[in-house]
Write a protein that holds these residues in place. Structure first.
Motif, PDB file in Angstrom:
ATOM      1  N   LEU A  83      58.638  71.832  46.947  1.00  0.00           N
ATOM      2  CA  LEU A  83      58.557  73.067  46.128  1.00  0.00           C
ATOM      3  C   LEU A  83      57.374  74.574  45.282  1.00  0.00           C
ATOM      4  N   ILE A  84      56.518  73.522  44.857  1.00  0.00           N
ATOM      5  CA  ILE A  84      55.143  73.467  43.889  1.00  0.00           C
ATOM      6  C   ILE A  84      54.249  73.435  44.754  1.00  0.00           C
ATOM      7  N   ASN A  85      53.942  72.892  45.655  1.00  0.00           N
ATOM      8  CA  ASN A  85      53.025  72.716  46.168  1.00  0.00           C
ATOM      9  C   ASN A  85      53.370  73.720  47.456  1.00  0.00           C
ATOM     10  N   LEU A  86      54.052  74.051  47.957  1.00  0.00           N
ATOM     11  CA  LEU A  86      53.906  75.008  49.045  1.00  0.00           C
ATOM     12  C   LEU A  86      54.270  76.855  48.375  1.00  0.00           C
ATOM     13  N   SER A  87      54.689  76.137  47.130  1.00  0.00           N
ATOM     14  CA  SER A  87      54.804  77.633  45.983  1.00  0.00           C
ATOM     15  C   SER A  87      53.511  78.465  46.045  1.00  0.00           C
ATOM     16  N   LEU A  88      52.258  77.253  45.781  1.00  0.00           N
ATOM     17  CA  LEU A  88      51.446  77.179  45.188  1.00  0.00           C
ATOM     18  C   LEU A  88      50.302  77.828  46.697  1.00  0.00           C
ATOM     19  N   LEU A  89      50.769  77.317  47.680  1.00  0.00           N
ATOM     20  CA  LEU A  89      49.986  77.514  49.367  1.00  0.00           C
ATOM     21  C   LEU A  89      50.249  78.749  49.303  1.00  0.00           C
ATOM     22  N   HIS A  90      51.411  78.913  49.422  1.00  0.00           N
ATOM     23  CA  HIS A  90      51.772  80.557  49.585  1.00  0.00           C
ATOM     24  C   HIS A  90      51.603  81.638  48.702  1.00  0.00           C
ATOM     25  N   VAL A  91      51.358  81.560  48.004  1.00  0.00           N
ATOM     26  CA  VAL A  91      50.497  82.847  46.589  1.00  0.00           C
ATOM     27  C   VAL A  91      48.978  82.331  47.220  1.00  0.00           C
ATOM     28  N   ALA A  92      48.473  81.555  47.274  1.00  0.00           N
ATOM     29  CA  ALA A  92      46.850  81.368  47.353  1.00  0.00           C
ATOM     30  C   ALA A  92      46.773  82.461  49.319  1.00  0.00           C
ATOM     31  N   THR A  93      47.700  82.182  49.979  1.00  0.00           N
ATOM     32  CA  THR A  93      47.417  82.641  51.186  1.00  0.00           C
ATOM     33  C   THR A  93      48.252  84.193  50.820  1.00  0.00           C
ATOM     34  N   LEU A  94      48.592  85.274  49.689  1.00  0.00           N
ATOM     35  CA  LEU A  94      49.298  85.890  50.157  1.00  0.00           C
ATOM     36  C   LEU A  94      47.433  87.205  48.612  1.00  0.00           C
ATOM     37  N   SER A  95      47.338  86.100  47.890  1.00  0.00           N
ATOM     38  CA  SER A  95      46.234  85.982  46.949  1.00  0.00           C
ATOM     39  C   SER A  95      44.586  86.550  48.398  1.00  0.00           C
ATOM     40  N   TRP A  96      44.389  85.566  49.111  1.00  0.00           N
ATOM     41  CA  TRP A  96      43.493  85.956  50.349  1.00  0.00           C
ATOM     42  C   TRP A  96      43.454  87.473  50.378  1.00  0.00           C
ATOM     43  N   HIS A  97      45.034  88.525  50.927  1.00  0.00           N
ATOM     44  CA  HIS A  97      44.581  89.402  51.802  1.00  0.00           C
ATOM     45  C   HIS A  97      44.475  90.969  50.676  1.00  0.00           C
ATOM     46  N   SER A  98      45.791  90.119  49.344  1.00  0.00           N
ATOM     47  CA  SER A  98      45.682  91.446  48.991  1.00  0.00           C
ATOM     48  C   SER A  98      46.344  91.897  47.418  1.00  0.00           C
ATOM     49  N   PRO A  99      45.709  91.573  46.313  1.00  0.00           N
ATOM     50  CA  PRO A  99      45.711  91.707  44.791  1.00  0.00           C
ATOM     51  C   PRO A  99      46.738  90.958  44.576  1.00  0.00           C
ATOM     52  N   LEU A 100      47.372  90.334  43.774  1.00  0.00           N
ATOM     53  CA  LEU A 100      49.166  89.596  43.472  1.00  0.00           C
ATOM     54  C   LEU A 100      49.672  91.108  42.328  1.00  0.00           C
ATOM     55  N   GLY A 101      50.645  90.963  43.133  1.00  0.00           N
ATOM     56  CA  GLY A 101      51.596  91.276  41.692  1.00  0.00           C
ATOM     57  C   GLY A 101      52.013  90.589  40.136  1.00  0.00           C
ATOM     58  N   ALA A 102      53.048  91.443  39.620  1.00  0.00           N
ATOM     59  CA  ALA A 102      53.326  90.020  38.747  1.00  0.00           C
ATOM     60  C   ALA A 102      54.727  89.293  38.955  1.00  0.00           C
ATOM     61  N   GLY A 103      55.442  89.601  39.959  1.00  0.00           N
ATOM     62  CA  GLY A 103      56.214  88.884  40.576  1.00  0.00           C
ATOM     63  C   GLY A 103      55.376  87.569  41.175  1.00  0.00           C
ATOM     64  N   TRP A 104      54.894  87.603  42.235  1.00  0.00           N
ATOM     65  CA  TRP A 104      54.041  86.480  42.132  1.00  0.00           C
ATOM     66  C   TRP A 104      53.092  85.941  41.655  1.00  0.00           C
TER      67      TRP A 104
END
Length: 285
Positions: A15-36
């Protein structure tokens, strides 16, 4: 209960590894919102805890991991105050999963139950048992008599805190030897795993295999299904032993007993040395 724990720890790590990977992928394309950003704040410290343990810096943590708890609260606060929650509930889902899984890890998974093994109390005679040496010969506990011993029952090569604890003891071996204390490392893990471990250390510590858990059962130290799920396919088995440290004098009497109720809380090597200086000097007189 232990079966659930063996499944839980694998789920939590994924869970923690996949969550970090997903957040890193999202941050590559656009700024993170408060939730992410909250998911990131939740996942990263939990990820770092396991990395830190595998790095082998120290064989212990605080019992309740207060700093981790604080970052968990910060992370979940960010998730819950995300204005985009209704449009995208996934940060809320992942955030809650990480938050409550981390709480479960700290207060449930890490806890081994209250241990009060009367056989292993200080002042008691060590019960008789048999082990197997790495040379394949039988070793009786009667052979321990005549010298003081530090006995460490460890879970296996897969346990990072166990490996760090052994490394700490190896680093203080000369001091223990000067005080007349020999070191025995005991595990029910497969013999090949213990042989691999013995090759890592150049100090003359004694490594023993508890075949078929005969000694662990006799001393009430068995942790059924205590090995994380999936490791049996890598030759580690499913069951293990409750981490325990004993010091016995030359007559086989226990002068120190650590039956930790939390696998992350281990005694410091300085405790062994202090016991050797104080209690062994008295009991040997």
């Amino acid at each position: 209960m232990n079966k659930a724990k063996s499944l839980f720890i694998v789920f939590f790590l994924l869970l923690i590894n996949l969550s970090l990977l997903h957040v890193a992928t999202l941050s590559w394309h656009s700024p993170l919102g408060a939730g992410w950003m909250g998911v990131f704040v939740l996942a990263l410290p939990n990820f770092y805890l396991f990395v830190w343990m595998f790095m082998g810096r120290r064989a212990r943590t605080s019992r309740n991991l207060h700093l981790l708890m604080a970052t968990n609260l910060m992370g979940i606060a960010l998730v819950l105050t995300d204005p985009a929650m209704e449009a995208n509930p996934w940060p809320l889902v992942l955030g809650n999963l990480i938050f409550f899984s981390s709480i479960a890890y700290i207060f449930w998974y890490s806890h081994l139950g209250e241990r009060n093994n009367v056989q292993l109390k200080e002042g008691e005679k060590l019960p008789a048992f048999e082990l197997k040496t790495l040379e394949g010969t039988r070793f009786s506990s009667e052979q321990l008599k005549g010298a003081a011993w530090l006995l460490i029952f460890y879970r296996g090569n897969w346990c990072p805190l166990c490996m760090t604890q052994i490394r700490e003891v190896a680093g203080r071996y000369i001091e223990l030897d000067r005080l007349g204390v020999k070191v025995a490392l005991i595990s029910p893990q497969p013999e090949t795993k213990t042989q691999d471990l013995a090759k890592r250390f150049k100090v003359p510590m004694a490594f023993f295999v508890d075949v078929d858990f005969k000694t662990s059962k006799k001393l009430n130290l068995v942790a059924d299904n205590g090995v994380p799920f999936g490791l049996k396919w890598f030759g580690h088995g499913e069951h293990t032993v409750l981490p325990t440290v004993l010091i016995i004098n030359k007559h086989g009497r226990i002068v120190y007993s650590d039956q930790t109720s939390n696998y992350r809380v281990r005694p410091e090597p300085d405790q062994f040395l202090e016991v050797a200086r104080q209690k062994l000097a008295v009991t040997e007189a």
